[in-house]
Structure formats: structure tokens, C-alpha cells
Design a protein around this motif. Structure first.
Motif, PDB file in Angstrom:
ATOM      1  N   SER A 160      12.033   2.566  27.178  1.00 11.04           N
ATOM      2  CA  SER A 160      13.286   2.397  27.409  1.00 11.04           C
ATOM      3  C   SER A 160      13.996   2.742  25.955  1.00 11.04           C
ATOM      4  CB  SER A 160      13.803   0.753  27.305  1.00 11.04           C
ATOM      5  OG  SER A 160      13.123  -0.016  26.635  1.00 11.04           O
ATOM      6  N   ILE A 161      15.357   2.871  25.779  1.00  8.56           N
ATOM      7  CA  ILE A 161      15.730   3.149  24.204  1.00  8.56           C
ATOM      8  C   ILE A 161      15.273   2.431  23.312  1.00  8.56           C
ATOM      9  CG2 ILE A 161      17.735   1.393  24.548  1.00  8.56           C
ATOM     10  CD1 ILE A 161      19.880   3.780  23.728  1.00  8.56           C
ATOM     11  N   GLY A 162      15.290   3.154  22.027  1.00  9.17           N
ATOM     12  CA  GLY A 162      14.693   2.620  20.821  1.00  9.17           C
ATOM     13  C   GLY A 162      15.465   1.851  20.070  1.00  9.17           C
ATOM     14  N   GLY A 163      14.800   1.420  18.899  1.00  4.55           N
ATOM     15  CA  GLY A 163      15.639   0.753  17.963  1.00  4.55           C
ATOM     16  C   GLY A 163      15.985  -0.620  18.547  1.00  4.55           C
ATOM     17  N   LEU A 164      17.242  -1.003  17.876  1.00  3.16           N
ATOM     18  CA  LEU A 164      17.965  -2.252  18.577  1.00  3.16           C
ATOM     19  C   LEU A 164      19.116  -1.954  19.596  1.00  3.16           C
ATOM     20  CD1 LEU A 164      18.003  -4.297  15.197  1.00  3.16           C
ATOM     21  CD2 LEU A 164      16.566  -4.548  16.970  1.00  3.16           C
ATOM     22  N   CYS A 165      18.826  -0.542  19.991  1.00  2.40           N
ATOM     23  CA  CYS A 165      20.211  -0.230  20.760  1.00  2.40           C
ATOM     24  C   CYS A 165      20.390  -0.981  22.146  1.00  2.40           C
ATOM     25  CB  CYS A 165      20.042   1.272  21.005  1.00  2.40           C
ATOM     26  SG  CYS A 165      19.930   2.296  19.611  1.00  2.40           S
ATOM     27  N   SER A 166      19.276  -1.445  22.751  1.00  2.00           N
ATOM     28  CA  SER A 166      19.433  -1.859  23.908  1.00  2.00           C
ATOM     29  C   SER A 166      20.255  -3.020  23.917  1.00  2.00           C
ATOM     30  CB  SER A 166      18.250  -2.247  24.408  1.00  2.00           C
ATOM     31  OG  SER A 166      17.392  -3.307  23.706  1.00  2.00           O
TER      32      SER A 166
END
Ligand code: ADP
Ligand code: CA
Length: 425
Positions: free
Chosen positions: A292-298
Motif C-alpha cells: 500500500s501507499i508509503g509513509g503516513l499517507c494512508s
């Protein structure tokens, strides 16, 4: 449909100590009443010292698989999930060994290696740029004769746009080559055995698609626009806004393109994060990752009544049918705040003002004070994240831009001590 029996279900998370994403997955697992075993990438001495039950060395794949199999004899898992790209092949191979549903090791490898990915995508009919493989030990002037400009130099196995550099001319190509070579050698790649990619530069608007694959069928969870121009020479991720403002027809074409790309790599199960460019000729695949999308983006995404992306991924990994799940209405966005220049982060101002901007739901500064900041193309981190939710994508984008304006990062270049003259005694 969302019913979930709370009986002891055990899941294995593979992660590195540096991951941003563990918090969200651990919380989701707790909400679902799952027993989590964390397989963490640590040298053996440290995992003993910290009593980590499942210390693994991700670079020793065979030994790690055996450790997981041995552990599973007494503590069987329902699923194995890699929270970082670096363990996706390990998760795939351990899943095969334990008979768990997962992408095949070959597909996981293809989703990590951009050269293999391009070969499979173009063979499978997914529109993607013309690409060539070159070697770090070869002559860059000779390479530059074989490519067409503008082009993009790109490492095979880094992420977050590290080492991705646009070149418009032969001299730019040669200097980009040396920069990429230095970066890869610093990362431990050998000059003689490492190749990289040069691709045609695809102009256009960039989007990112979050999806879930179930037995090879793609369900689109959300499509993000990236409204900032990403024309290079380096490609910092900045603002992501959903829902997309592209036409329904174009969004359909994008979903088709991602489905074709997933099929060509053999990705069949679990989350996908795909990035594409869109221009008059339609969508073009940049990349597809089996995560899934990286960093804290979710954090900005919500499905059904308060279900986060990580919970959705866990439910999927446990075999729940999620066909009818939809993202909650409304617009959402996130900005990964790029590092504007190299230096030491001395102070951060304006967080309260930024937080007070309407529609802003959170500001997270993840860079540490007094630490060295490294911008792209060498760096691997952001200053932090700005999150927003609102009625429309336009309002969300505007709020993020305003909040960013309020933030001031004082970054000072280091003065090398050696150059300072000592006072005479
Ligand atoms: P990474 O895995 O490091 O994120 P990507 O292949 O996604 O590598 O490239 C990073 C960014 O570089 C993309 O999001 C895009 O903005 C830009 N980029 C990469 N390849 C191309 C290309 N062929 N044409 C135009 N832009 C590109
Ligand atoms: Ca990318």
C-alpha cells in the motif's frame, strides 16, 4: 459482510526498524483482535538483547525462511505481510513454504526490480516508456549516444524517487550518471555488477492508484491526483489529492492499465500502489508495487465506517470478501513535505498556524531536530506530512498549500570544524 469472528488469529508482520508504517498496521491488527508476531530485520545479537521473538536478517533469505517455518510449527500463521519493500520476496517465499495465499516470489521480485518490471510490463501490453539497461562500469558518453532526450536515469531497486534524475542533454546525462553511480556505490552496490535503467521521459500529469488484488482481480480503492508538476530534474513526491479530478473515462483507462500491469507481473493478491502518467495518448505505467501507499499517507483514507486502509488489507489477507467496500465520501489529501536543501534542521515554526487552516486534519513533522537533512536525489526521507479532508479536492489542495506556506524550517549548512582557525594562545 464486515462480520469478523474474534478468535485467535495470528499474523506475521515483516518490517525493518525504520518503517513509518508499523503503527497503522499494529493498531489495525489490534482492532481486529489479531495476534501479531513481528519479524524484524535485526542482527542476531540485537534481537537476543532486546528479546525480539522473531529476529530475522532480511539479507539472509534462506535462513530467514527457515526461522519463520520453524516458528510456525508451534505458532501457525494465517498470513504473512511485509510492511516494507525489502521483505516482500521473503514474505512471498515464506508464504509458499507454509501454503499461504500470497503473490508468487517471482511477481514480488518483479514489483521490486524496475528492469524486470519494465520487461514484463512491455511484454504484457501495459503502456510504458521505452527503456534501456546500462551498466555502472560503462562509458556514459557512449550511453548518451544511444538514448533519446529528454530521458530519465533510474536505479533498479531504490524507492521514493531516490536516484531518479532527468537529463535533457549529453552533459546533463553524464553528470546525472556520475551522481547515480556515486549514490549506488554508497549504498553498497558493486560497480561491476550493477545495472540501471534509462527511460524516455513521459510528460504529463501524475496519478497514484491504491488497489487490492483478489485472485488476480483488481479492486480500485482510490485514485490520487498529484497536482504539482513533476518535471524534474528530481522528482519529489509532494501533494496527493483524492478523488481524482480526471474524467470518469480516463479513470477507467487508468484502472485498466494498472490491471494489465499487475497481470503482466503476475501480481494476484493483496495491496497494490501504482503510479502513472497521463497525457494525450492516455495513461502510461511508471511503476506498480505490491504494497500500500508509503509513509503516513494512508492516514487520510477511510473505508466504510471508520475502517482504515491497513485494516482493509488485514481483512483481505485473512480471506474476507471486500468486494463492496468503498472509500468514504469527501475529499482527502496529503503532502509529503520535501527537504528543500541539505543541512542541519535547527527549528520548525508555524505548526500551530498551519494546523489552524480550515480542512487541515493534522501535521506530522517526522524529521528530527539537529539531524542532517539530505534532499533528493540522494535522500530517503521527508520533513513531514500535512493531512487534510474537505468537501472538494480543490479545497483540500488549497488548504494543504496554505498550511505548507505557514511552515518554516530553519536549515543551516554545517560549517566544517577543520576550516575554523583556532585562536592564538
Ligand atoms: P521510485 O520507486 O523511486 O519512486 P519511480 O519509477 O516511481 O521510482 O520514479 C519516481 C518518479 O520519477 C515518478 O513518480 C515520476 O515523477 C518520475 N519518473 C520516473 N520515470 C519517469 C519517466 N519515464 N518519465 C517521466 N517521469 C518519470
Ligand atoms: Ca514511485
Amino acid at each position: 459482510m464486515m462480520d469478523f469472528e474474534v478468535e485467535c488469529k495470528r499474523i506475521l508482520f515483516l518490517m525493518t526498524p525504520a518503517t513509518y508504517r508499523s503503527g497503522a498496521f499494529l493498531n489495525a491488527a489490534q482492532r481486529l483482535g489479531l495476534e501479531v508476531v513481528v519479524g524484524i530485520d535485526l542482527p542476531e545479537t540485537l534481537s537476543d538483547y532486546w528479546h525480539v521473538p522473531l529476529g530475522l536478517d532480511f539479507s539472509q533469505v534462506e535462513a530467514s525462511i527457515q526461522t519463520i517455518i520453524d516458528f510456525a510449527q508451534t505458532h501457525p500463521f494465517m498470513a504473512i505481510l511485509s510492511l516494507d519493500d525489502s521483505a516482500s520476496e521473503l514474505a512471498a517465499r515464506a508464504s509458499v513454504a507454509l501454503g499461504l495465499a500470497h503473490n508468487s516470489p517471482h511477481a514480488s521480485e518483479a514489483a521490486r526490480d524496475k528492469l524486470l518490471m519494465r520487461r514484463l510490463m512491455s511484454a504484457g501490453g501495459a503502456p510504458c516508456p521505452i527503456f534501456r539497461e546500462f551498466w555502472l562500469h560503462a562509458d556514459p558518453v557512449e550511453m548518451a549516444r544511444q538514448v533519446s532526450f529528454p530521458c530519465v536515469l533510474k536505479p533498479r531497486r531504490l524507492s521514493g524517487s531516490r536516484g531518479v534524475i532527468r537529463a535533457d542533454t549529453v552533459p546533463e546525462f553524464v553528470s546525472a550518471f556520475h551522481r547515480l553511480k556515486r549514490l549506488l556505490i554508497n549504498e553498497g552496490y558493486s560497480e561491476n555488477e550493477t545495472s540501471f535503467l534509462v527511460e524516455d521521459f513521459i510528460p504529463g500529469f501524475e496519478v497514484a492508484l491504491e488497489g487490492l488484488l483478489t485472485h488476480g482481480e483488481l479492486k480500485v480503492l482510490t485514485l490520487f491526483d498529484k497536482p504539482d508538476p513533476l518535471d524534474g530534474p528530481f522528482f519529489e513526491e509532494t501533494i496527493y489529492v483524492t478523488p481524482s479530478r480526471l474524467s470518469g473515462e480516463m479513470q477507467q483507462a487508468i484502472a485498466q492499465c494498472v490491471a494489465t500491469a499487475a497481470r503482466s507481473l503476475g501480481l494476484r493478491e493483496g495491496p497494490v500502489h501504482a503510479e502513472l502518467r497521463v497525457n494525450d495518448q492516455g495513461p502510461w505505467m511508471l511503476e506498480i508495487a505490491g504494497r500500500s501507499i508509503g509513509g503516513l499517507c494512508s492516514t487520510v483514507l477511510e473505508f466504510g465506517s471508520g475502517i482504515c486502509l491497513e485494516e482493509l488489507i488485514l481483512r483481505h489477507a485473512l480471506g474476507e470478501d471486500l468486494a463492496s467496500v468503498e472509500r468514504d465520501g469527501g475529499a482527502a489529501g496529503v503532502m509529503m513535505i520535501p527537504i528543500p536543501k541539505a543541512g542541519i534542521l535547527r527549528s520548525v515554526h508555524g505548526i500551530e498556524e498551519a494546523q489552524a487552516v480550515p480542512f487541515i486534519t493534522g501535521i506530522e513533522i517526522t524529521a528530527r531536530l539537529h539531524n542532517q537533512l539530505v534532499p533528493l536525489p540522494e535522500g530517503a526521507s521527508y520533513l513531514g506530512f500535512i493531512f487534510a479532508r474537505g468537501e472538494t479536492p480543490e479545497a483540500v489542495e488549497e488548504a494543504i498549500r496554505q498550511a505548507h506556506q505557514h511552515l518554516h524550517f530553519e536549515i543551516r549548512r554545517e560549517i566544517p570544524l577543520l576550516n575554523r582557525s583556532l585562536p592564538a594562545v
